[in-house]
Design a protein around this motif. Structure first.
Motif, PDB file in Angstrom:
ATOM      1  N   ALA A 268     -77.433  10.821 -18.775  1.00  0.00           N
ATOM      2  CA  ALA A 268     -76.900  11.343 -17.515  1.00  0.00           C
ATOM      3  C   ALA A 268     -75.765  10.383 -17.318  1.00  0.00           C
ATOM      4  CB  ALA A 268     -77.746  10.770 -16.165  1.00  0.00           C
TER       5      ALA A 268
ATOM      6  N   SER B  88     -71.516  11.043 -17.215  1.00  0.00           N
ATOM      7  CA  SER B  88     -70.858   9.890 -15.704  1.00  0.00           C
ATOM      8  C   SER B  88     -69.387   9.429 -15.764  1.00  0.00           C
ATOM      9  CB  SER B  88     -71.840   9.388 -14.788  1.00  0.00           C
ATOM     10  OG  SER B  88     -72.456  10.168 -14.214  1.00  0.00           O
TER      11      SER B  88
ATOM     12  N   THR C 240     -76.685   0.403  -9.422  1.00  0.00           N
ATOM     13  CA  THR C 240     -78.205   0.710  -9.916  1.00  0.00           C
ATOM     14  C   THR C 240     -79.253  -0.254 -10.677  1.00  0.00           C
ATOM     15  OG1 THR C 240     -77.535   2.820 -11.006  1.00  0.00           O
ATOM     16  CG2 THR C 240     -79.468   2.212 -11.937  1.00  0.00           C
TER      17      THR C 240
ATOM     18  N   LEU D 111     -84.098   7.855  -9.525  1.00  0.00           N
ATOM     19  CA  LEU D 111     -83.167   9.695  -9.070  1.00  0.00           C
ATOM     20  C   LEU D 111     -82.395   8.972  -7.365  1.00  0.00           C
ATOM     21  CD1 LEU D 111     -86.645  11.551  -8.382  1.00  0.00           C
ATOM     22  CD2 LEU D 111     -84.177  12.358 -10.274  1.00  0.00           C
TER      23      LEU D 111
ATOM     24  N   ALA E 220     -77.969   7.758  -7.531  1.00  0.00           N
ATOM     25  CA  ALA E 220     -78.333   8.886  -7.354  1.00  0.00           C
ATOM     26  C   ALA E 220     -76.762   9.744  -7.933  1.00  0.00           C
ATOM     27  CB  ALA E 220     -77.884   8.663  -6.081  1.00  0.00           C
ATOM     28  N   PRO E 221     -75.639   8.812  -8.064  1.00  0.00           N
ATOM     29  CA  PRO E 221     -74.410   9.678  -8.783  1.00  0.00           C
ATOM     30  C   PRO E 221     -74.692   9.837 -10.554  1.00  0.00           C
ATOM     31  CG  PRO E 221     -73.685   7.492  -7.710  1.00  0.00           C
ATOM     32  CD  PRO E 221     -75.360   7.698  -8.154  1.00  0.00           C
TER      33      PRO E 221
ATOM     34  N   VAL F 162     -77.371  11.160 -11.643  1.00  0.00           N
ATOM     35  CA  VAL F 162     -77.670  12.282 -10.984  1.00  0.00           C
ATOM     36  C   VAL F 162     -77.656  13.564 -10.246  1.00  0.00           C
ATOM     37  CG1 VAL F 162     -80.365  13.308  -9.542  1.00  0.00           C
ATOM     38  CG2 VAL F 162     -80.866  11.357 -10.581  1.00  0.00           C
ATOM     39  N   VAL F 163     -76.657  13.873  -9.899  1.00  0.00           N
ATOM     40  CA  VAL F 163     -75.665  14.988  -8.727  1.00  0.00           C
ATOM     41  C   VAL F 163     -74.834  15.450  -9.952  1.00  0.00           C
ATOM     42  CG1 VAL F 163     -74.270  15.378  -7.441  1.00  0.00           C
ATOM     43  CG2 VAL F 163     -76.308  13.662  -6.543  1.00  0.00           C
ATOM     44  N   ASN F 164     -73.994  14.358 -10.888  1.00  0.00           N
ATOM     45  CA  ASN F 164     -73.396  14.552 -11.964  1.00  0.00           C
ATOM     46  C   ASN F 164     -74.133  15.241 -13.044  1.00  0.00           C
ATOM     47  OD1 ASN F 164     -70.634  15.107 -12.982  1.00  0.00           O
ATOM     48  ND2 ASN F 164     -71.646  13.575 -14.280  1.00  0.00           N
TER      49      ASN F 164
ATOM     50  N   ALA G  17     -76.877  17.088 -12.574  1.00  0.00           N
ATOM     51  CA  ALA G  17     -77.341  18.590 -12.319  1.00  0.00           C
ATOM     52  C   ALA G  17     -76.245  19.664 -12.207  1.00  0.00           C
ATOM     53  CB  ALA G  17     -77.907  17.904 -10.875  1.00  0.00           C
ATOM     54  N   SER G  18     -75.296  18.765 -11.501  1.00  0.00           N
ATOM     55  CA  SER G  18     -74.237  19.513 -11.462  1.00  0.00           C
ATOM     56  C   SER G  18     -73.064  20.055 -12.550  1.00  0.00           C
ATOM     57  CB  SER G  18     -72.909  18.959 -11.091  1.00  0.00           C
ATOM     58  OG  SER G  18     -71.748  19.686 -11.136  1.00  0.00           O
TER      59      SER G  18
END
Length: 277
Positions: free
Chosen positions: A166, A170, A184, A252, A256-257, A259-261, A263-264
């Motif tokens: 992840a 990013s 983080t 999580l 978060a950045p 995780v979101v990236n 997932a995208s």
């Protein structure tokens, strides 16, 4: 607290120095990779060739600070650091091999790269479980931590693989991966305050310092990139410290950045492959 500040300052200054040196002496270490299907993008929007030596600067600076400062104080390094460093370096070396291959036009293939990461993550989880360093996992909304037993090995490996990749995904926008990684690690330091016996703040401080020193040359417009060396190394370090601090699910939120990236990317890849089929 004074030793934490000393380790942070040493890592920061060393990282700035090494990043400056890497920007000049490792100018040849830049990606020539051209991904299939993006030929028009590469032609119309060529990326500037920037060195990928920032990851080595981060890893060396953090390692020196984590080992030298305790030695100067006649103390042993933090247990969390001794567990984290081997895993982080293995992942960093996997990333470095990928960066080297990118200088020739194409990085490592996905399957062998993933298998190497998987073996390292499973070995890390097995050793943690064997020596009793994996504690019960704090689940959200659970009254008490849950002990997964032998399944802790697979869970630890999953956390390492997911976090490292992840962070690597990013590392595309100047300053994003480094800045989010520092935040983080700062959150993991604070999470350790709730459980002092599993606190990792002393280990996080040099890592934060090393990353901030690299960001001096990575803030937009970046003059130096961390490459897979730094992204995989930093991601593995974050995962190892989260496991040691029993704060896996906090990632999580704290990461978060990432995780979101991630997932995208997964959604986009899944959609494209599904429609293609």
């Amino acid at each position: 607290m004074g030793q934490h500040a000393l380790a942070f300052a040493l890592a920061f200054l060393l990282s700035v120095t090494l990043s400056r040196a890497a920007r000049r002496s490792l100018a040849w270490l830049h990606s020539r990779e051209r991904k299939v299907g993006k030929e028009k993008i590469h032609r119309l929007f060529p990326k500037p060739r920037r060195p990928l030596g920032g990851g080595l600067a981060i890893m060396v600076a953090a390692t020196v600070a984590l080992l030298v400062v305790p030695w100067l104080s006649h103390r042993s390094p933090e247990p969390a650091a001794l567990w984290m460093l081997p895993l982080a370096w293995v992942y960093a070396l996997i990333g470095f091999a990928d960066d080297l291959k990118k200088t020739a036009g194409r990085g490592m293939r996905d399957r062998p790269k993933f298998l190497l990461q998987l073996v390292a993550a499973l070995a890390f989880g097995l050793l943690l479980w064997r020596f009793g360093e994996i504690g019960p996992v704090r689940l959200p909304f659970a009254e008490a931590p849950v002990d997964f037993g032998p399944f802790s090995i697979a869970f630890a490996a999953l956390v390492v693989l997911a976090t490292a990749n992840a962070v690597n995904l990013s590392d595309g926008i100047d300053g994003l991966a480094g800045g989010a990684a520092a935040i983080t690690l700062l959150g993991l330091s604070a999470a350790g305050l709730a459980s002092p016996e599993r606190a990792v703040g002393a280990t996080c401080a040099p890592l934060i310092g090393a990353i901030l020193g690299f960001l001096v040359y990575n803030l937009p417009p970046a003059r130096l990139l961390m490459g897979d060396t730094g992204a995989l190394g930093a991601g593995a370090a974050i995962a190892a410290l989260a496991i040691f601090a029993q704060a896996e699910f906090w990632l999580l939120l704290l990461g978060a950045p990432f995780v979101v990236n991630a997932a995208s990317v997964l959604v986009q890849m899944g959609t494209v492959r599904g429609l293609w089929r």
